[in-house]
Write a protein that holds these residues in place. Sequence first.
Motif, mmCIF file in Angstrom:
data_model
loop_
_atom_site.group_PDB
_atom_site.id
_atom_site.type_symbol
_atom_site.label_atom_id
_atom_site.label_comp_id
_atom_site.label_asym_id
_atom_site.label_seq_id
_atom_site.Cartn_x
_atom_site.Cartn_y
_atom_site.Cartn_z
ATOM 1 N N SER A 147 0.854 -1.183 0.000
ATOM 2 C CA SER A 147 0.000 0.000 0.000
ATOM 3 C C SER A 147 0.887 1.228 0.000
ATOM 4 C CB SER A 147 -0.909 0.004 1.232
ATOM 5 O OG SER A 147 -1.791 1.105 1.185
ATOM 6 N N ALA A 148 0.804 2.018 -1.071
ATOM 7 C CA ALA A 148 1.627 3.221 -1.211
ATOM 8 C C ALA A 148 0.731 4.400 -1.591
ATOM 9 C CB ALA A 148 2.713 3.000 -2.255
ATOM 10 N N ILE A 149 -0.377 4.538 -0.900
ATOM 11 C CA ILE A 149 -1.337 5.602 -1.176
ATOM 12 C C ILE A 149 -0.709 6.970 -0.906
ATOM 13 C CG2 ILE A 149 -3.532 6.619 -0.413
ATOM 14 C CD1 ILE A 149 -4.466 3.749 0.222
ATOM 15 N N SER A 150 -0.944 7.896 -1.817
ATOM 16 C CA SER A 150 -0.480 9.289 -1.667
ATOM 17 C C SER A 150 1.022 9.418 -1.508
ATOM 18 C CB SER A 150 -1.182 9.956 -0.471
ATOM 19 O OG SER A 150 -2.571 10.046 -0.694
ATOM 20 N N CYS A 151 1.769 8.549 -2.156
ATOM 21 C CA CYS A 151 3.228 8.701 -2.229
ATOM 22 C C CYS A 151 3.531 9.507 -3.492
ATOM 23 C CB CYS A 151 3.918 7.346 -2.254
ATOM 24 S SG CYS A 151 3.889 6.491 -0.662
ATOM 25 N N GLN A 152 3.722 10.785 -3.329
ATOM 26 C CA GLN A 152 3.756 11.727 -4.439
ATOM 27 C C GLN A 152 4.930 11.532 -5.400
ATOM 28 O OE1 GLN A 152 1.142 14.068 -4.741
ATOM 29 N NE2 GLN A 152 0.301 12.846 -3.070
ATOM 30 N N LYS A 153 6.013 10.916 -4.923
ATOM 31 C CA LYS A 153 7.226 10.819 -5.736
ATOM 32 C C LYS A 153 7.347 9.508 -6.512
ATOM 33 C CE LYS A 153 9.894 13.979 -2.808
ATOM 34 N NZ LYS A 153 11.121 14.156 -1.989
ATOM 35 N N LEU A 154 6.409 8.606 -6.353
ATOM 36 C CA LEU A 154 6.487 7.340 -7.078
ATOM 37 C C LEU A 154 6.181 7.544 -8.552
ATOM 38 C CD1 LEU A 154 4.766 4.752 -4.702
ATOM 39 C CD2 LEU A 154 7.192 5.306 -4.923
ATOM 40 N N THR A 155 6.910 6.829 -9.390
ATOM 41 C CA THR A 155 6.687 6.893 -10.836
ATOM 42 C C THR A 155 6.467 5.483 -11.383
ATOM 43 O OG1 THR A 155 9.008 6.621 -11.506
ATOM 44 C CG2 THR A 155 8.280 8.859 -10.895
ATOM 45 N N ASP A 156 6.258 5.406 -12.695
ATOM 46 C CA ASP A 156 6.038 4.112 -13.343
ATOM 47 C C ASP A 156 7.201 3.148 -13.134
ATOM 48 O OD1 ASP A 156 3.680 5.117 -14.231
ATOM 49 O OD2 ASP A 156 4.265 5.315 -16.336
ATOM 50 N N SER A 157 8.405 3.675 -12.987
ATOM 51 C CA SER A 157 9.600 2.833 -12.879
ATOM 52 C C SER A 157 9.485 1.809 -11.753
ATOM 53 C CB SER A 157 10.838 3.710 -12.661
ATOM 54 O OG SER A 157 11.999 2.912 -12.504
#
Length: 241
Positions: A187-197
């Motif tokens: 669960s990584a809700i509202s993790c603003q810095k995550l990208t497709d990578s």
Amino acid sequence: ICSFLESVPDLIRLACVNRTFRRILIGVPSVWRSMDVSSVAGLHALNRKKFAASLDRHTFELTLSTYFSDHELKSFKATGSVCIDDKCLKYLCRYSHGLKELDVSWLRDVGPDVSDAGLIALVRHAKSLQVVKTPWNNRVSDKFFISLASSCKNLRSVVLDGLPQVTDSGLIALAEAECCATLESVSAISCQKLTDSSIERLARQCKQLKEFRVAGCPQLSGGAIVLLVLTQANLQYLDVS
């Protein structure tokens, strides 16, 4: 009767009645496998909340050494508890070799005053951890998840909601470690810095995912989510809202 009471604070108070009660209770290992000092609503919440409000580091250490020293602690929960800090976690290390669940969640802007330093120290001892929850704490970064990935090989569930310092590096570390073979829920809700990578790496490496939550992550595209769905045969729940 003991199985219907919580170790903190119910059984501790009962053990204070007299030496006989204390000897009997300490002799029941099954009731000392979980320590919950959360300050949240729910079952037994009133008593626990009062205990958590009065808890300081000395009382925390005394409680552990007195009641949990001879037993294998399996679960530690401190949701919304302001009394828990890095020094508490470092003291917990000596009782954490069999720990399987760690919950230091923040709740409504209130929670344990823990950071990468305390969490990293703990997971280096608690190598049996399977469930780790550290959401909504702006002092937790990729450093912790990199350490978690290298230390705990049997992780099943990780919650890192609302962590502003977490980037792709943290998730990629989990995807590339041995725990990728056992990881079932992220669960990584509202993790603003995550990208497709990082999502694509998880999709390719983690084949046992059953639950995946990345709602509120603005940099993710539909392509990464489609890849995740196509590669996860066991996926049961997906939240990208």
